[in-house]
Design a protein around this motif. Structure first.
Motif, mmCIF file in Angstrom:
data_model
loop_
_atom_site.group_PDB
_atom_site.id
_atom_site.type_symbol
_atom_site.label_atom_id
_atom_site.label_comp_id
_atom_site.label_asym_id
_atom_site.label_seq_id
_atom_site.Cartn_x
_atom_site.Cartn_y
_atom_site.Cartn_z
ATOM 1 N N ASP A 1 3.554 -7.985 -10.368
ATOM 2 C CA ASP A 1 3.966 -6.676 -10.692
ATOM 3 C C ASP A 1 2.733 -5.724 -10.135
ATOM 4 O O ASP A 1 2.832 -4.650 -9.268
ATOM 5 N N GLU A 2 1.472 -6.251 -10.338
ATOM 6 C CA GLU A 2 0.224 -5.441 -10.069
ATOM 7 C C GLU A 2 -0.111 -5.574 -8.594
ATOM 8 O O GLU A 2 -0.504 -4.598 -7.894
ATOM 9 N N THR A 3 0.203 -6.510 -8.003
ATOM 10 C CA THR A 3 -0.022 -6.699 -6.519
ATOM 11 C C THR A 3 1.204 -5.720 -5.602
ATOM 12 O O THR A 3 0.588 -5.180 -4.934
ATOM 13 N N HIS A 4 2.247 -5.733 -6.219
ATOM 14 C CA HIS A 4 3.381 -5.056 -5.660
ATOM 15 C C HIS A 4 3.236 -3.589 -5.870
ATOM 16 O O HIS A 4 3.355 -2.646 -4.687
ATOM 17 N N ARG A 5 2.491 -3.076 -6.897
ATOM 18 C CA ARG A 5 2.043 -1.898 -7.211
ATOM 19 C C ARG A 5 1.244 -1.219 -6.205
ATOM 20 O O ARG A 5 1.079 -0.224 -5.880
ATOM 21 N N HIS A 6 0.207 -2.148 -5.693
ATOM 22 C CA HIS A 6 -0.784 -1.678 -4.708
ATOM 23 C C HIS A 6 -0.073 -2.106 -3.204
ATOM 24 O O HIS A 6 -0.940 -2.077 -2.251
ATOM 25 N N GLY A 7 1.283 -2.282 -2.951
ATOM 26 C CA GLY A 7 1.579 -2.500 -1.903
ATOM 27 C C GLY A 7 1.326 -3.823 -0.980
ATOM 28 O O GLY A 7 1.333 -3.822 0.365
ATOM 29 N N LEU A 8 0.934 -4.872 -1.772
ATOM 30 C CA LEU A 8 0.583 -6.077 -1.036
ATOM 31 C C LEU A 8 1.603 -7.079 -1.339
ATOM 32 O O LEU A 8 2.422 -6.962 -2.227
ATOM 33 N N HIS A 9 1.319 -8.128 -0.486
ATOM 34 C CA HIS A 9 2.381 -9.403 -1.018
ATOM 35 C C HIS A 9 1.568 -10.262 -1.928
ATOM 36 O O HIS A 9 0.520 -10.618 -1.808
ATOM 37 N N ALA A 10 2.440 -11.213 -2.581
ATOM 38 C CA ALA A 10 1.937 -12.066 -3.510
ATOM 39 C C ALA A 10 2.189 -13.357 -3.043
ATOM 40 O O ALA A 10 3.488 -13.874 -2.671
ATOM 41 N N ALA A 11 1.048 -14.386 -2.777
ATOM 42 C CA ALA A 11 1.317 -15.734 -2.449
ATOM 43 C C ALA A 11 1.000 -16.576 -3.606
ATOM 44 O O ALA A 11 -0.179 -16.367 -4.128
ATOM 45 N N THR A 12 1.608 -17.661 -3.737
ATOM 46 C CA THR A 12 1.163 -18.536 -5.028
ATOM 47 C C THR A 12 1.358 -19.937 -4.392
ATOM 48 O O THR A 12 2.275 -20.333 -3.906
#
Length: 388
Positions: A195-206
């Motif tokens: 959620d925090e990653t997407h709030r900053h407009g970035l993509h999340a990789a795991t």
């Protein structure tokens, strides 16, 4: 500059024609008439294709037996190692990468490449990868405990200029004391990270090996799953329904298995356990229609920078068609990681190009040694024919 009589090859182009380079970008593609003041080079049917894009590299690692070799390096030493590895990667025909983070040096390297201070591919980079206390990659990562700390860790990486956020959902192969098949993050921590990653407009990789980790990450809304070693049918179905891209990194276990006598006992044991399951997991994901973006995990044990194109061959051997494998490591990888105007022969794209002798669809190993690598229309390695 006009490149003439080439076999133009990309995800949606396969024809003989010409390509014009204007100010570092592709100006036109087709049957083109030379301009009076234009430099013309005849390629005589050689393949002209986009440079490769590797969606998962570690420039701070140099294929050492163990990450312990890197932990005590200073930032200056890491910067020198990263610069060397970036140059090797570009000269081998990889013109774009997603650098997966270590000690924050990747962000400085990216800016140095953009300034033209050091040679290297176009980059998207994060800072420190996020992991639980004592989790996979904790040596060079940002350790967290709880969802509040997870959000703070994301904000720290954003503050430093991260282009995306990476975190470790499961244990890993190269970190002693962690189990690749065990979920490390809680659901609350995963939800907070994504959620925090997407709030900053970035993509999340795991980073994920185990199926339960893949399911938890997909349900949290992650954008890419790295490795996906033990995917089961439920995990694959969730990746499809949640539109999660798989970056398989088949190169990583391949090189450890073939150098197992020199690997650490812990790494050797874990890799021998996962190798065949990883291949099967990838093949089932391909058959189900999961989106695949090519990535190598270059820098991990025995996995040298500059050998990235071998990933295309591995993907072909284990389920993708030659055209699909090349697309996975050009256009799809570029789109997945956010490298705009890369991985295609479209007008306006960066003129990051490979000149290949022969047909890489018939023999993918030809990608291992391109005749020439062009980066922004300039020769980065190899040679070009003389002017017509």
């Amino acid at each position: 500059m006009l490149l003439r009589d080439a076999r133009l090859l990309s995800s949606d182009v396969d024809r003989v024609g010409d390509l014009r380079v204007v100010d570092g970008r592709i100006g036109a593609v087709g049957d083109l008439t030379p301009r009076s003041d234009e430099r013309c080079l005849g390629l005589d049917g050689r393949t002209l294709m986009p440079g490769l894009v590797d969606a998962h590299v570690h420039f701070s690692l140099s294929a050492e037996t163990t990450i312990e070799s890197v932990v005590n390096m200073s930032d200056a030493e890491l910067a020198l190692a990263e610069s060397r590895n970036a140059r090797k990667t570009l000269e081998a025909g990889v013109t774009g990468v997603r650098a997966m983070g270590a000690a924050g040096v990747d962000l400085h390297l990216k800016r140095a490449v953009e300034r033209g201070d050091v040679p290297g591919p176009r980059m998207v980079a994060n800072g420190r990868s996020i992991t639980v206390t004592g989790g996979h990659g904790h040596h060079l990562g940002r350790e967290i405990d709880g969802p509040v700390d997870a959000r703070k860790a994301v904000r720290e990486q954003v503050k430093r200029g991260a282009d995306f956020i990476k975190f470790m959902t499961t244990g890993g192969v190269t970190t002693p004391g962690t189990d690749p098949d065990t979920v490390a993050l809680t659901d609350d921590e995963l939800d907070a990270l994504v959620d925090e990653t997407h709030r900053h407009g970035l993509h999340a990789a795991t980073h994920v090996h185990g199926a339960e980790g893949a399911k938890a990450a997909a349900l949290a809304g992650v954008d890419t799953i790295e490795h996906g070693t033990f995917l089961d049918e439920e995990a694959i179905e969730l990746m499809l329904s949640e539109e999660v891209t798989l970056v398989p990194t088949l190169s990583a276990p391949y090189y450890i298995v073939r150098n197992v006598e020199w690997a650490t006992p812990d790494t050797a044991r874990k890799t021998e356990h996962i190798y065949e399951r990883h291949i099967d997991s990838f093949a089932r994901a391909v058959e189900a229609g999961v989106t695949i973006a090519g990535g190598t995990d270059a820098g991990t044990p025995f996995n040298d920078h500059g050998a990235n194109a071998a990933e295309v061959t591995f993907m072909i051997e284990h389920g993708l068609s030659p055209r699909a494998a090349i697309e996975a490591m050009t256009e799809t990888a570029a789109r997945t990681v956010g490298l705009d105007d890369c991985g295609t022969l479209d007008e306006g794209a960066h003129a990051d190009l490979l000149v290949i002798q022969g047909d890489p669809l018939e023999d993918s190993t030809r990608l291992n040694a391109p005749e020439a690598v062009l980066f922004g229309g300039e020769l980065a390695s190899g040679y070009l024919p003389t002017e017509e």
